[in-house]
Enzyme design. Structure first.
Site, PDB file in Angstrom:
ATOM      1  N   SER A  97       0.832  -1.206   0.000  1.00 22.95           N
ATOM      2  CA  SER A  97       0.000   0.000   0.000  1.00 22.95           C
ATOM      3  C   SER A  97       0.868   1.258   0.000  1.00 22.95           C
ATOM      4  O   SER A  97       1.669   1.458  -0.889  1.00 22.95           O
ATOM      5  CB  SER A  97      -0.967  -0.044   1.182  1.00 22.95           C
ATOM      6  OG  SER A  97      -1.938   0.958   1.076  1.00 22.95           O
ATOM      7  N   ASP A 239      -1.531   6.473  -4.239  1.00 21.81           N
ATOM      8  CA  ASP A 239      -0.469   5.750  -3.550  1.00 21.81           C
ATOM      9  C   ASP A 239       0.033   4.619  -4.454  1.00 21.81           C
ATOM     10  O   ASP A 239      -0.473   4.441  -5.572  1.00 21.81           O
ATOM     11  CB  ASP A 239      -0.954   5.258  -2.181  1.00 21.81           C
ATOM     12  CG  ASP A 239      -1.947   4.118  -2.259  1.00 21.81           C
ATOM     13  OD1 ASP A 239      -2.561   3.924  -3.324  1.00 21.81           O
ATOM     14  OD2 ASP A 239      -2.113   3.404  -1.253  1.00 21.81           O
ATOM     15  N   ASP A 241      -0.285   1.379  -4.836  1.00 25.92           N
ATOM     16  CA  ASP A 241      -1.189   0.383  -5.438  1.00 25.92           C
ATOM     17  C   ASP A 241      -2.500   1.015  -5.901  1.00 25.92           C
ATOM     18  O   ASP A 241      -3.443   0.311  -6.243  1.00 25.92           O
ATOM     19  CB  ASP A 241      -1.455  -0.780  -4.480  1.00 25.92           C
ATOM     20  CG  ASP A 241      -2.204  -0.370  -3.219  1.00 25.92           C
ATOM     21  OD1 ASP A 241      -1.969   0.743  -2.725  1.00 25.92           O
ATOM     22  OD2 ASP A 241      -3.004  -1.169  -2.712  1.00 25.92           O
ATOM     23  N   ASP A 243      -5.026   2.503  -4.595  1.00 27.33           N
ATOM     24  CA  ASP A 243      -6.324   2.325  -3.930  1.00 27.33           C
ATOM     25  C   ASP A 243      -6.639   3.507  -3.015  1.00 27.33           C
ATOM     26  O   ASP A 243      -7.676   3.533  -2.368  1.00 27.33           O
ATOM     27  CB  ASP A 243      -6.384   1.005  -3.158  1.00 27.33           C
ATOM     28  CG  ASP A 243      -5.509   0.984  -1.921  1.00 27.33           C
ATOM     29  OD1 ASP A 243      -4.578   1.805  -1.835  1.00 27.33           O
ATOM     30  OD2 ASP A 243      -5.744   0.137  -1.039  1.00 27.33           O
TER      31      ASP A 243
END
Length: 325
Positions: A97, A239, A241, A243
């Site tokens: 993340s 960010d 990834d 999400d």
């Protein structure tokens, strides 16, 4: 050495440090045993350790009897969408993340395209800790298949739900900071379909993050400057990834992720039928004021995306989310 973190968000650690290939193989074995035969989607973000860990977790999955569907470098939400859309038996997203580049991790996905709940994670981790992995003989080992269509399918599904012609007429100027993460591979294609004119920084999907990857206001100075210089209508930061989304106003000021969620909730309640809103205990009280203004119930859960999702499903909520600021 930084310890391995195991909890509601899955597994995170330093790649090659606390998160070794050996451990990653075992998590693959455990999840394959947990799923108990079928196909498991494997995806990753752009981190430099992504391929290494993808190969390790795939080996574990195959050794315990499940097949692997490799959908490549895609955002976490795209992996979730793909699992649900294709009715796959489960999924593993390889990402840490918003953590720095030396970190990586594993997020575990249910067949309905949500992350494992607290109860289901407990059962899964019990298999991992007990090392009670399913084994199959050589003739029962399945294969790895690849599918590069995930991003296009996700884009098409979202576009189908928008007033695309109306948005295209606006010719929005958009500033973007992908931090050299996964947003590079999908966001430009999506916004181009909406007729936006794009101004991008940190748009090389190397996984070598150009600044601290968490999209907090202190890390968005480059995007704020870009929005002002190019006179953009809005700026978006993602960010690694992709999400999490942070918004910068047309004045070049970050509005904060807490207010991003609040704006989404207010917008949905303003034109949709009324319904419950779910968020976590740490989210801003501005959501209480919005819920009160629209006469709807605000329900709070423990921190963790899967906790919010489980409560949304239980309550039949209209919208929910976490304030990540």
């Amino acid at each position: 050495m930084t310890a391995l973190k195991i909890g509601i968000s899955g597994v995170r650690g330093i790649a090659g440090g606390s998160l070794t290939n050996t451990l990653t193989v075992e998590f693959g074995k455990a999840f394959s045993t947990f799923v108990n035969c079928g196909r498991i989607v494997v995806a990753r973000d752009t981190r430099t350790s992504g391929d290494m860990l993808k190969n390790a977790v795939s080996a574990g999955i195959l050794s315990s009897g499940c097949g692997v569907v490799d959908i490549g470098v895609v955002p976490t939400p795209t992996a979730l969408f793909y699992v649900r859309r294709h009715k796959v038996d489960g999924g593993i997203m390889i990402t840490a993340s918003h953590n720095p580049g030396q970190w990586n991790g594993l997020k575990f996905i249910e067949r309905d395209g949500t992350f494992l709940s607290e109860v289901r994670l407990e059962k899964f981790f019990d298999i991992y800790y007990r090392k009670e992995f399913r084994r199959v003989p050589w003739e029962a080992i399945r294969s790895i298949t690849s599918d590069a269509s995930a991003a296009d399918l996700h884009i098409d599904e979202v576009l189908r739900r928008l007033y695309v012609k109306a948005i295209r007429k606006k010719h929005f100027k958009v500033g973007l900071d992908y931090v050299n993460g996964t947003g590079c591979v999908i966001t430009p294609r999506f916004l181009s379909e909406l007729g936006c004119r794009l101004f991008e920084i940190n748009n090389d999907p190397t996984g070598l993050f150009a600044h601290e990857p968490e999209p907090l206001p202190k890390n968005l100075k480059g995007l704020c400057k870009l929005v002002r210089q190019k006179q953009c209508d809005v700026g978006f930061a993602q960010d690694p990834d992709a999400d999490r989304l942070a918004i910068v106003s047309d004045k070049g000021a970050p509005i904060g992720e807490e207010l991003t969620l609040a704006l989404a909730v207010k917008f949905i309640l303003s034109y949709r039928k009324k319904g419950a809103v779910v968020t976590n205990l740490s989210a801003s009280k501005v959501l209480d004021h919005i819920a009160d203004a629209f006469g709807v119930k605000l329900i709070r859960t423990k921190v963790g995306e899967s906790n919010v999702v489980c409560e949304m499903k239980k309550r039949g909520a209209l919208i929910g989310g976490e304030g990540n600021g």
